[in-house]
Design an enzyme around this catalytic site. Sequence first.
Site, PDB file in Angstrom:
ATOM      1  N   SER A 116       7.153  -6.721  -0.614  1.00 52.75           N
ATOM      2  CA  SER A 116       8.118  -7.099  -1.659  1.00 52.75           C
ATOM      3  C   SER A 116       8.580  -8.547  -1.595  1.00 52.75           C
ATOM      4  O   SER A 116       9.271  -9.000  -2.506  1.00 52.75           O
ATOM      5  CB  SER A 116       9.341  -6.202  -1.579  1.00 52.75           C
ATOM      6  OG  SER A 116       9.059  -4.980  -2.187  1.00 52.75           O
TER       7      SER A 116
ATOM      8  N   LYS B 151       7.887 -10.620  -4.488  1.00 57.98           N
ATOM      9  CA  LYS B 151       8.591 -10.433  -5.765  1.00 57.98           C
ATOM     10  C   LYS B 151       9.297 -11.690  -6.289  1.00 57.98           C
ATOM     11  O   LYS B 151       9.166 -12.018  -7.471  1.00 57.98           O
ATOM     12  CB  LYS B 151       9.547  -9.230  -5.676  1.00 57.98           C
ATOM     13  CG  LYS B 151       8.801  -7.877  -5.612  1.00 57.98           C
ATOM     14  CD  LYS B 151       9.755  -6.707  -5.444  1.00 57.98           C
ATOM     15  CE  LYS B 151       9.119  -5.341  -5.655  1.00 57.98           C
ATOM     16  NZ  LYS B 151       8.263  -4.827  -4.625  1.00 57.98           N
TER      17      LYS B 151
ATOM     18  N   TYR C 157      -0.214  -5.367  -9.028  1.00 57.80           N
ATOM     19  CA  TYR C 157       0.996  -5.260  -8.213  1.00 57.80           C
ATOM     20  C   TYR C 157       0.633  -4.971  -6.743  1.00 57.80           C
ATOM     21  O   TYR C 157       1.159  -5.598  -5.823  1.00 57.80           O
ATOM     22  CB  TYR C 157       1.910  -4.161  -8.786  1.00 57.80           C
ATOM     23  CG  TYR C 157       3.051  -3.810  -7.869  1.00 57.80           C
ATOM     24  CD1 TYR C 157       4.203  -4.603  -7.819  1.00 57.80           C
ATOM     25  CD2 TYR C 157       2.982  -2.693  -7.025  1.00 57.80           C
ATOM     26  CE1 TYR C 157       5.244  -4.292  -6.955  1.00 57.80           C
ATOM     27  CE2 TYR C 157       4.019  -2.384  -6.164  1.00 57.80           C
ATOM     28  CZ  TYR C 157       5.145  -3.174  -6.132  1.00 57.80           C
ATOM     29  OH  TYR C 157       6.176  -2.877  -5.279  1.00 57.80           O
TER      30      TYR C 157
ATOM     31  N   VAL D 218       8.605  -4.056   2.971  1.00 59.89           N
ATOM     32  CA  VAL D 218       8.497  -2.793   3.697  1.00 59.89           C
ATOM     33  C   VAL D 218       7.533  -2.873   4.900  1.00 59.89           C
ATOM     34  O   VAL D 218       7.487  -1.963   5.716  1.00 59.89           O
ATOM     35  CB  VAL D 218       8.128  -1.668   2.688  1.00 59.89           C
ATOM     36  CG1 VAL D 218       6.643  -1.691   2.356  1.00 59.89           C
ATOM     37  CG2 VAL D 218       8.566  -0.316   3.157  1.00 59.89           C
TER      38      VAL D 218
END
Length: 313
Positions: free
Chosen positions: A66, A69, A191, A261
């Site tokens: 992440s 992002k 993604y 994560v």
Amino acid sequence: MESLIKSENFLENILEKFLVETSGKLPAYIPELSKARPESFAISIVTVEGKILQAGDIKTFFTIQSIAKPLVHGLALETHGREKILNMVGLEPTGDSYNSIRLQPGSHRPYNPMVNAGALALSSLIPGENPELRFHTLQNLFERYIGHVPNFDEQVYQSEKKFGNHNRAMGYLMLNFKVLQGDVEEILDDYCKECSFLVNTTDLALIGATLANGGKNPLTQKQAIDPEYLADILSVMFTCGMYDFAGEWAYKVGIPAKSGVSGGILGVVPGKMGIGVYSPLLDSRGNSVRGIKVFQELAEILQFNIFKSSNLL
Ligand code: GLN
């Protein structure tokens, strides 16, 4: 702050202090991530002047997850402009887990670009007519921040794709509400790819230093992101980057940050430095247990909480 950073064993001492912390779990829902070495631990700092400090397993690479992002958020802003992005994804913290399937009432937009739903929506905007071109776009994006093209972890990518039904469900939900357009499988594929590039803590710290330095990489002196969009990215990192821990993080650490994560946390001290910490054992919210402790310690020692800005002068 400067003199502390100059002292030889500054980061080694912090690392040593938190080696005894062994609580937390490896993530099991992406099976490939549960193969990480639980004891791995590294800390890096890169200042806006380009000074690098590092300690621990700095040769250990892990998938960015992440922490991609904010970079993809920046790319979407640069490519499509602020108005379109604000129409598509909100600016509110969820107070919920990073993979929450809840969308904003009424608009059905994802809450913010730092949770999976928001990042999936923005992944539908990655420039490139086919998967290969979009992969190159991502490689170039990471290269601008870390100064080299990062390696890619094919196993993690495949594992995430295979076990990605939760994200897939979110994609179809947003397609249903016309929040995103296009082929959900392709968007999910992009993604998963953006999450699967490999970094170490010094790469993370350099991403942070670039964001702290007006968007210019302090080592390559290349502009990674238009400074026009820095405040968009950093403010959302600040309020949403640590998911349902964002409030406590703001209170105790007080800088924009983003966790992943796989166990990484990236922190940005605007105008000063970027910080990267890696330790893969996670708490129940999916944030690195040692990572949080290290940042709390650094905030105390370096006094970088942005609300104690007199300490920065
Ligand atoms: N790839 C992970 C997922 O989609 C990213 C989540 C995270 O790093 N918090 O679940």
